[in-house]
Motif scaffolding. Structure first.
Motif, PDB file in Angstrom:
ATOM      1  N   ASP A 224      54.874  50.774  40.086  1.00 16.18           N
ATOM      2  CA  ASP A 224      54.480  52.246  40.190  1.00 16.18           C
ATOM      3  C   ASP A 224      53.245  52.499  39.564  1.00 16.18           C
ATOM      4  O   ASP A 224      52.284  53.294  40.027  1.00 16.18           O
ATOM      5  CB  ASP A 224      55.509  53.011  39.005  1.00 16.18           C
ATOM      6  N   GLY A 225      52.826  51.739  38.547  1.00 13.53           N
ATOM      7  CA  GLY A 225      51.356  51.774  37.856  1.00 13.53           C
ATOM      8  C   GLY A 225      50.181  51.303  38.598  1.00 13.53           C
ATOM      9  O   GLY A 225      49.046  51.090  38.354  1.00 13.53           O
ATOM     10  N   GLU A 226      50.750  50.626  39.629  1.00 15.38           N
ATOM     11  CA  GLU A 226      49.569  49.555  40.167  1.00 15.38           C
ATOM     12  C   GLU A 226      48.785  50.392  41.495  1.00 15.38           C
ATOM     13  O   GLU A 226      49.072  50.218  42.694  1.00 15.38           O
ATOM     14  CB  GLU A 226      50.372  48.295  40.681  1.00 15.38           C
ATOM     15  N   LYS A 227      47.965  51.448  40.873  1.00 17.28           N
ATOM     16  CA  LYS A 227      47.358  52.284  41.846  1.00 17.28           C
ATOM     17  C   LYS A 227      45.833  52.525  41.475  1.00 17.28           C
ATOM     18  O   LYS A 227      45.769  52.286  40.370  1.00 17.28           O
ATOM     19  CB  LYS A 227      48.046  53.608  41.938  1.00 17.28           C
ATOM     20  N   LEU A 228      44.880  52.702  42.486  1.00 19.68           N
ATOM     21  CA  LEU A 228      43.579  52.725  42.000  1.00 19.68           C
ATOM     22  C   LEU A 228      43.051  54.260  42.880  1.00 19.68           C
ATOM     23  O   LEU A 228      43.528  54.302  43.949  1.00 19.68           O
ATOM     24  CB  LEU A 228      42.913  51.594  42.199  1.00 19.68           C
ATOM     25  N   ASP A 229      41.935  54.538  42.240  1.00 20.16           N
ATOM     26  CA  ASP A 229      41.128  55.674  43.101  1.00 20.16           C
ATOM     27  C   ASP A 229      40.034  55.246  43.531  1.00 20.16           C
ATOM     28  O   ASP A 229      39.349  54.481  42.723  1.00 20.16           O
ATOM     29  CB  ASP A 229      41.005  56.928  41.863  1.00 20.16           C
ATOM     30  N   VAL A 230      39.690  55.984  44.665  1.00 25.36           N
ATOM     31  CA  VAL A 230      38.290  55.342  45.045  1.00 25.36           C
ATOM     32  C   VAL A 230      37.291  56.641  45.281  1.00 25.36           C
ATOM     33  O   VAL A 230      37.887  57.687  45.696  1.00 25.36           O
ATOM     34  CB  VAL A 230      38.398  54.852  46.613  1.00 25.36           C
ATOM     35  N   TYR A 231      36.164  56.462  45.096  1.00 23.59           N
ATOM     36  CA  TYR A 231      34.919  57.519  44.985  1.00 23.59           C
ATOM     37  C   TYR A 231      34.043  57.017  45.748  1.00 23.59           C
ATOM     38  O   TYR A 231      33.401  56.125  45.719  1.00 23.59           O
ATOM     39  CB  TYR A 231      34.592  57.907  43.662  1.00 23.59           C
ATOM     40  N   ILE A 232      34.024  57.760  47.158  1.00 27.43           N
ATOM     41  CA  ILE A 232      33.075  57.473  48.054  1.00 27.43           C
ATOM     42  C   ILE A 232      31.883  58.042  48.653  1.00 27.43           C
ATOM     43  O   ILE A 232      31.981  59.286  48.615  1.00 27.43           O
ATOM     44  CB  ILE A 232      34.171  57.257  49.465  1.00 27.43           C
ATOM     45  N   PRO A 233      30.679  57.538  48.643  1.00 28.63           N
ATOM     46  CA  PRO A 233      29.440  58.249  48.931  1.00 28.63           C
ATOM     47  C   PRO A 233      29.353  58.430  50.292  1.00 28.63           C
ATOM     48  O   PRO A 233      29.936  57.702  51.170  1.00 28.63           O
ATOM     49  CB  PRO A 233      28.384  57.070  48.534  1.00 28.63           C
ATOM     50  N   SER A 234      28.794  59.657  50.701  1.00 30.74           N
ATOM     51  CA  SER A 234      28.161  59.990  52.147  1.00 30.74           C
ATOM     52  C   SER A 234      26.961  59.293  52.184  1.00 30.74           C
ATOM     53  O   SER A 234      25.998  59.926  52.101  1.00 30.74           O
ATOM     54  CB  SER A 234      28.594  61.409  52.409  1.00 30.74           C
ATOM     55  N   THR A 235      26.924  57.904  53.018  1.00 33.38           N
ATOM     56  CA  THR A 235      25.620  57.339  53.261  1.00 33.38           C
ATOM     57  C   THR A 235      26.047  56.468  54.447  1.00 33.38           C
ATOM     58  O   THR A 235      27.070  56.203  55.114  1.00 33.38           O
ATOM     59  CB  THR A 235      25.647  56.178  52.110  1.00 33.38           C
ATOM     60  N   ASN A 236      24.806  56.435  55.430  1.00 31.55           N
ATOM     61  CA  ASN A 236      24.641  55.455  56.576  1.00 31.55           C
ATOM     62  C   ASN A 236      24.205  54.147  56.039  1.00 31.55           C
ATOM     63  O   ASN A 236      24.065  53.210  57.111  1.00 31.55           O
ATOM     64  CB  ASN A 236      23.812  56.093  57.612  1.00 31.55           C
ATOM     65  N   SER A 237      23.897  54.149  54.835  1.00 26.33           N
ATOM     66  CA  SER A 237      23.229  52.845  54.560  1.00 26.33           C
ATOM     67  C   SER A 237      24.236  51.695  54.774  1.00 26.33           C
ATOM     68  O   SER A 237      25.543  51.694  54.702  1.00 26.33           O
ATOM     69  CB  SER A 237      22.756  52.814  53.025  1.00 26.33           C
ATOM     70  N   LEU A 238      23.614  50.308  54.968  1.00 29.13           N
ATOM     71  CA  LEU A 238      24.429  49.061  54.897  1.00 29.13           C
ATOM     72  C   LEU A 238      24.670  48.650  53.772  1.00 29.13           C
ATOM     73  O   LEU A 238      25.350  47.694  53.333  1.00 29.13           O
ATOM     74  CB  LEU A 238      24.059  48.141  55.832  1.00 29.13           C
ATOM     75  N   ASP A 239      23.682  49.106  52.714  1.00 20.59           N
ATOM     76  CA  ASP A 239      23.460  48.372  51.486  1.00 20.59           C
ATOM     77  C   ASP A 239      24.616  49.159  50.400  1.00 20.59           C
ATOM     78  O   ASP A 239      24.081  50.278  49.781  1.00 20.59           O
ATOM     79  CB  ASP A 239      22.256  48.438  50.859  1.00 20.59           C
ATOM     80  N   VAL A 240      25.820  48.929  50.588  1.00 19.29           N
ATOM     81  CA  VAL A 240      26.826  49.853  49.670  1.00 19.29           C
ATOM     82  C   VAL A 240      27.221  48.915  48.476  1.00 19.29           C
ATOM     83  O   VAL A 240      28.517  48.220  48.814  1.00 19.29           O
ATOM     84  CB  VAL A 240      27.939  50.678  50.462  1.00 19.29           C
ATOM     85  N   PRO A 241      27.011  49.031  47.184  1.00 21.52           N
ATOM     86  CA  PRO A 241      27.522  48.254  46.255  1.00 21.52           C
ATOM     87  C   PRO A 241      28.911  49.049  45.843  1.00 21.52           C
ATOM     88  O   PRO A 241      28.948  50.080  46.098  1.00 21.52           O
ATOM     89  CB  PRO A 241      26.534  48.187  45.244  1.00 21.52           C
ATOM     90  N   LEU A 242      29.922  48.386  45.110  1.00 19.41           N
ATOM     91  CA  LEU A 242      31.024  48.764  44.737  1.00 19.41           C
ATOM     92  C   LEU A 242      31.477  48.293  43.272  1.00 19.41           C
ATOM     93  O   LEU A 242      31.026  47.207  42.861  1.00 19.41           O
ATOM     94  CB  LEU A 242      32.049  48.458  45.500  1.00 19.41           C
ATOM     95  N   VAL A 243      31.484  49.496  42.313  1.00 21.25           N
ATOM     96  CA  VAL A 243      31.662  49.134  41.074  1.00 21.25           C
ATOM     97  C   VAL A 243      33.291  49.403  40.446  1.00 21.25           C
ATOM     98  O   VAL A 243      33.754  50.727  40.788  1.00 21.25           O
ATOM     99  CB  VAL A 243      30.536  49.674  40.188  1.00 21.25           C
ATOM    100  N   ILE A 244      33.971  48.580  40.187  1.00 24.63           N
ATOM    101  CA  ILE A 244      35.039  48.718  39.532  1.00 24.63           C
ATOM    102  C   ILE A 244      35.232  49.292  38.092  1.00 24.63           C
ATOM    103  O   ILE A 244      34.789  48.362  37.269  1.00 24.63           O
ATOM    104  CB  ILE A 244      36.081  47.571  39.958  1.00 24.63           C
ATOM    105  N   TYR A 245      35.784  50.206  37.988  1.00 17.84           N
ATOM    106  CA  TYR A 245      35.792  50.911  36.339  1.00 17.84           C
ATOM    107  C   TYR A 245      37.128  50.518  35.754  1.00 17.84           C
ATOM    108  O   TYR A 245      38.321  50.959  36.353  1.00 17.84           O
ATOM    109  CB  TYR A 245      35.539  52.256  36.123  1.00 17.84           C
ATOM    110  N   LEU A 246      37.223  49.929  34.538  1.00 19.01           N
ATOM    111  CA  LEU A 246      38.491  49.631  34.025  1.00 19.01           C
ATOM    112  C   LEU A 246      38.445  50.558  32.469  1.00 19.01           C
ATOM    113  O   LEU A 246      37.545  50.322  31.686  1.00 19.01           O
ATOM    114  CB  LEU A 246      38.652  48.258  33.564  1.00 19.01           C
ATOM    115  N   HIS A 247      39.359  51.410  32.471  1.00 18.12           N
ATOM    116  CA  HIS A 247      39.340  52.295  31.303  1.00 18.12           C
ATOM    117  C   HIS A 247      39.751  51.701  30.054  1.00 18.12           C
ATOM    118  O   HIS A 247      40.483  50.541  30.001  1.00 18.12           O
ATOM    119  CB  HIS A 247      40.165  53.408  31.619  1.00 18.12           C
ATOM    120  N   GLY A 248      39.323  52.184  28.863  1.00 17.15           N
ATOM    121  CA  GLY A 248      39.642  51.870  27.616  1.00 17.15           C
ATOM    122  C   GLY A 248      40.850  52.636  27.135  1.00 17.15           C
ATOM    123  O   GLY A 248      41.605  53.165  27.767  1.00 17.15           O
ATOM    124  N   GLY A 249      41.030  52.742  25.646  1.00 20.31           N
ATOM    125  CA  GLY A 249      42.085  53.327  25.179  1.00 20.31           C
ATOM    126  C   GLY A 249      42.964  52.497  24.510  1.00 20.31           C
ATOM    127  O   GLY A 249      44.329  52.689  24.265  1.00 20.31           O
TER     128      GLY A 249
END
Ligand code: NFK
Length: 317
Positions: free
Chosen positions: A85-110
């Protein structure tokens, strides 16, 4: 006379490099439970507000930033990366035509017991704008989840992201506090037990905990219920040889807040020194005028030092 002399000894600074001139500190094993708990209560060390207020303001800032990001970016929310149930993630996507698209995974604290991915999209605000995909990972915090499960979940989330987004130009990790611990555990993974070996180009570890032993006897461990064995096998400070095998080409940034507690600062300094001594590509960032919370909250701002550094690391400055 005697007290004066002792005072002088205590004020002398130690450390081999100019980086880490600090007053001589007791080893955590010599601290009373009460003092250990104070050292591991980040909210008590903020110079901005009271402990209660700084936590309230932190949650508010993260929530508001995440709402803004969800309004600005295209999103894919609640994407499963596993059966749980808790194994889900959210993706925030840029609008770009670039082929150079890096991806950063954020792991929250608390402290592995507060917060969720629902307030963890805030850093997407400036990053998506520059053509970076941001993924906020959800994991089962305590008491539902335990340390072994959380570590396994974040590792599997990284594998899933790599499988889904094989066309990205680079994979990066960012974690805050307990999330920095989880990110360091990802870097220290023996991937032979997984279907693929992710190539992580860079990791941003912000105000993290890398040795879990000092928190074993504190209130932090009450919902976690870690035994010493669990704490040892989940301590990045003890897994640097594995990190060297798995993440030898990863650029690691160990960042800590000027106003983090001395024990928190020591955790970052010592982890940095161990990585450095192993010949890894690592940088230490002592972020001026920040506390345990503002050091990460400010990632909503494109002009903030750490935002710029993260963009630079991804070749997007
Ligand atoms: N007792 C801890 C609580 C804490 O760390 C925390 C609480 C709510 C949300 C986030 C937290 N910590 C780091 O993100 C403290 O003193 O700050």
């Amino acid at each position: 006379m005697r007290t004066m002399w002792l005072g002088l000894i205590c004020q002398r600074t130690f450390g081999e490099s100019s980086h880490f001139k600090r007053k001589k500190m007791m080893h955590w094993t010599e601290l009373k439970k009460e003092e250990l708990e104070r050292q591991f209560s980040p909210s008590l060390w903020s110079h901005r507000m009271s402990a209660d207020d700084v936590i309230k303001a932190h949650v508010k800032a993260l929530k508001e930033g995440t709402e803004r990001a969800r309004g600005l970016a295209q999103t894919l929310l609640n994407v499963p990366y596993g059966e749980g149930d808790g194994e889900k993630l959210d993706v925030y996507i840029p609008s770009t035509n670039s082929l150079d698209v890096p991806l950063v995974i954020y792991l929250h604290g608390g402290y592995w017991q507060f917060l969720s991915k629902e307030e963890s999209g805030f850093m997407a605000v400036p990053l998506v704008d520059k053509g970076v995909v941001v993924v906020a990972v959800g994991y089962d915090i305590a008491p539902k989840g335990n340390m072994d499960l959380m570590v396994s979940q974040v590792r599997r989330s990284v594998v899933s992201v790599v499988q889904q987004y094989s066309h990205i130009s680079g994979l990066y990790l960012c974690g805050h506090s307990a999330g920095a611990h989880l990110a360091a555990m990802v870097l220290s993974t023996d991937w032979s037990e997984y279907s693929i070996t992710p190539q992580i180009k860079g990791a941003f570890l912000v105000s993290g905990i890398y040795d879990l032993l000092p928190i074993l006897s504190t209130y932090v461990n009450e919902p976690l219920k870690m035994t010493e064995e669990v704490a040892v096998r989940n301590s990045p400070s003890k897994l640097v040889p594995q990190l060297k095998l798995s993440s030898s080409s990863c650029h690691v940034v160990v960042a800590v807040a000027e106003n983090d507690s001395p024990e928190f600062r020591k955790q970052s300094e010592e982890y940095y020194k161990t990585l450095e001594a192993s010949g890894l590509d690592v940088t230490f960032e002592d972020v001026a005028n920040t506390d345990h919370f503002s050091i990460i909250e400010q990632l909503v701002d494109g002009e903030y030092h750490l935002t710029k550094l993260l963009l630079k690391m991804m070749g997007k400055s």
